[in-house]
Design an enzyme around this catalytic site. Sequence first.
Site, PDB file in Angstrom:
ATOM      1  N   GLY A  27      -2.687 -12.805   4.430  1.00  0.00           N
ATOM      2  CA  GLY A  27      -2.041 -14.084   4.718  1.00  0.00           C
ATOM      3  C   GLY A  27      -0.909 -13.930   5.716  1.00  0.00           C
ATOM      4  N   GLY A  32      -2.564 -12.597  15.796  1.00  0.00           N
ATOM      5  CA  GLY A  32      -3.285 -11.330  15.643  1.00  0.00           C
ATOM      6  C   GLY A  32      -4.519 -11.547  14.769  1.00  0.00           C
ATOM      7  N   HIS A  33      -4.309 -12.202  13.627  1.00  0.00           N
ATOM      8  CA  HIS A  33      -5.437 -12.509  12.741  1.00  0.00           C
ATOM      9  C   HIS A  33      -6.456 -13.400  13.472  1.00  0.00           C
ATOM     10  CE1 HIS A  33      -2.130 -12.101   9.517  1.00  0.00           C
ATOM     11  NE2 HIS A  33      -2.919 -11.052   9.352  1.00  0.00           N
ATOM     12  N   LYS A 146      -3.535  -2.478  15.495  1.00  0.00           N
ATOM     13  CA  LYS A 146      -2.106  -2.386  15.194  1.00  0.00           C
ATOM     14  C   LYS A 146      -1.902  -1.455  13.997  1.00  0.00           C
ATOM     15  CE  LYS A 146       0.957  -4.067  12.879  1.00  0.00           C
ATOM     16  NZ  LYS A 146       1.560  -4.653  11.802  1.00  0.00           N
ATOM     17  N   SER A 182       2.831 -10.192  10.031  1.00  0.00           N
ATOM     18  CA  SER A 182       3.309 -11.202   9.066  1.00  0.00           C
ATOM     19  C   SER A 182       4.757 -10.924   8.703  1.00  0.00           C
ATOM     20  CB  SER A 182       2.458 -11.167   7.806  1.00  0.00           C
ATOM     21  OG  SER A 182       1.102 -11.235   8.146  1.00  0.00           O
TER      22      SER A 182
HETATM   23  P1  AMP Z   1      -2.598  -8.026   7.328  1.00  0.00           P
HETATM   24  O1  AMP Z   1      -2.695  -9.474   6.945  1.00  0.00           O
HETATM   25  O2  AMP Z   1      -1.278  -7.660   7.929  1.00  0.00           O
HETATM   26  O3  AMP Z   1      -3.057  -7.109   6.237  1.00  0.00           O
HETATM   27  O4  AMP Z   1      -3.623  -7.832   8.518  1.00  0.00           O
HETATM   28  C1  AMP Z   1      -4.964  -8.200   8.409  1.00  0.00           C
HETATM   29  C2  AMP Z   1      -5.711  -7.676   9.613  1.00  0.00           C
HETATM   30  O5  AMP Z   1      -5.136  -8.192  10.797  1.00  0.00           O
HETATM   31  C3  AMP Z   1      -5.653  -6.143   9.723  1.00  0.00           C
HETATM   32  O6  AMP Z   1      -6.917  -5.667  10.146  1.00  0.00           O
HETATM   33  C4  AMP Z   1      -4.596  -5.937  10.773  1.00  0.00           C
HETATM   34  O7  AMP Z   1      -4.744  -4.729  11.495  1.00  0.00           O
HETATM   35  C5  AMP Z   1      -4.841  -7.128  11.686  1.00  0.00           C
HETATM   36  N1  AMP Z   1      -3.637  -7.410  12.475  1.00  0.00           N
HETATM   37  C6  AMP Z   1      -2.379  -7.579  12.023  1.00  0.00           C
HETATM   38  N2  AMP Z   1      -1.525  -7.765  13.052  1.00  0.00           N
HETATM   39  C7  AMP Z   1      -2.269  -7.702  14.180  1.00  0.00           C
HETATM   40  C8  AMP Z   1      -1.979  -7.813  15.582  1.00  0.00           C
HETATM   41  N3  AMP Z   1      -0.743  -8.027  16.031  1.00  0.00           N
HETATM   42  N4  AMP Z   1      -2.992  -7.705  16.460  1.00  0.00           N
HETATM   43  C9  AMP Z   1      -4.264  -7.485  16.030  1.00  0.00           C
HETATM   44  N5  AMP Z   1      -4.609  -7.371  14.727  1.00  0.00           N
HETATM   45  C10 AMP Z   1      -3.634  -7.485  13.818  1.00  0.00           C
END
Ligand code: AMP
Length: 271
Positions: A27, A32-33, A146, A182
């Site tokens: 969430g 990025g997501h 990332k 996030s």
């Molecule tokens: P998280 O919600 O932070 O667990 O991230 C979920 C997915 O989004 C993971 O595969 C992260 O690597 C990807 N992610 C998070 N931040 C970025 C970003 N700035 N650019 C690309 N992918 C991202």
Amino acid sequence: MKILLNNTSLFESLRQFNDLGFVPTMGGIHKGHLSLIDKSNKLCKKTIVSIFVNPKQFNNKKDLKSYPRNIKKDLKILKKSKKVDFVYLPKFNDIFKDKKKSKIKLLKKDKILCAKYRKGHFEGVLDVMNKLTKIVNPKKIFMGEKDFQQLYLVKKLLEKKYKTKVIPCKTIRDLYKVALSSRNCLLNKSNLALASKIYKKLVGIKKNIKNKKNISSFLNLKKKELKNNYKIKIDYLELRNINNLKISRTKKNSRLFIAYYLNNVRLIDNL
Ligand code: AMP
């Protein structure tokens, strides 16, 4: 966009689809997501996003408590993107209903970078990704560079165990080159300005590496400089090979990895 609140509804809804793209998240949805969702949308017939803050991957209770949560806002953004077919919002028991302890362990050679500083973190990540993959049964999983070490470990585990392919996606940055995360909403303006400065320094450091005979001692020196000049705590600053994450003695096939703290928030990046 259909919202799936439990496994019964998930199994019912996904039964007929075998070309599923899966974007697992915790969430705090940001661009990025959305870039992962975009790629899934292009490569797969249907896209499912999960939002689950996995308590097992937090090695620090405070971090779990302060982790940004705003489901309403997340759902609004996902709906607006028009690229998500399903959102899976599991409860703890949907994923961890069998109470057996996970057998997933890290190899000694993988206990590097974040694994060294966040004990149990990747065991928690691999456990939840293993369970989510079993439940969702996607054709492709989209993950961000990332979190490079996470991507590396998850890909290694899942592609051995399942037919699923893990697809790497480029890091998305803000206007000032700070990698979106996030956790960035826990930073103030001056923290973000400093994060931007540090990114630019890292670009300079990476450029200079090619002229250095002893990369490790050069990076140690740069780490000390960053620490002293910006008054920050740094867990690591290391050049590693992208295929096996071993320490690199050459710039070829390598990335510079950093983990540091701003305002008690742990940030990671690689370039
Ligand atoms: P998280 O919600 O932070 O667990 O991230 C979920 C997915 O989004 C993971 O595969 C992260 O690597 C990807 N992610 C998070 N931040 C970025 C970003 N700035 N650019 C690309 N992918 C991202």
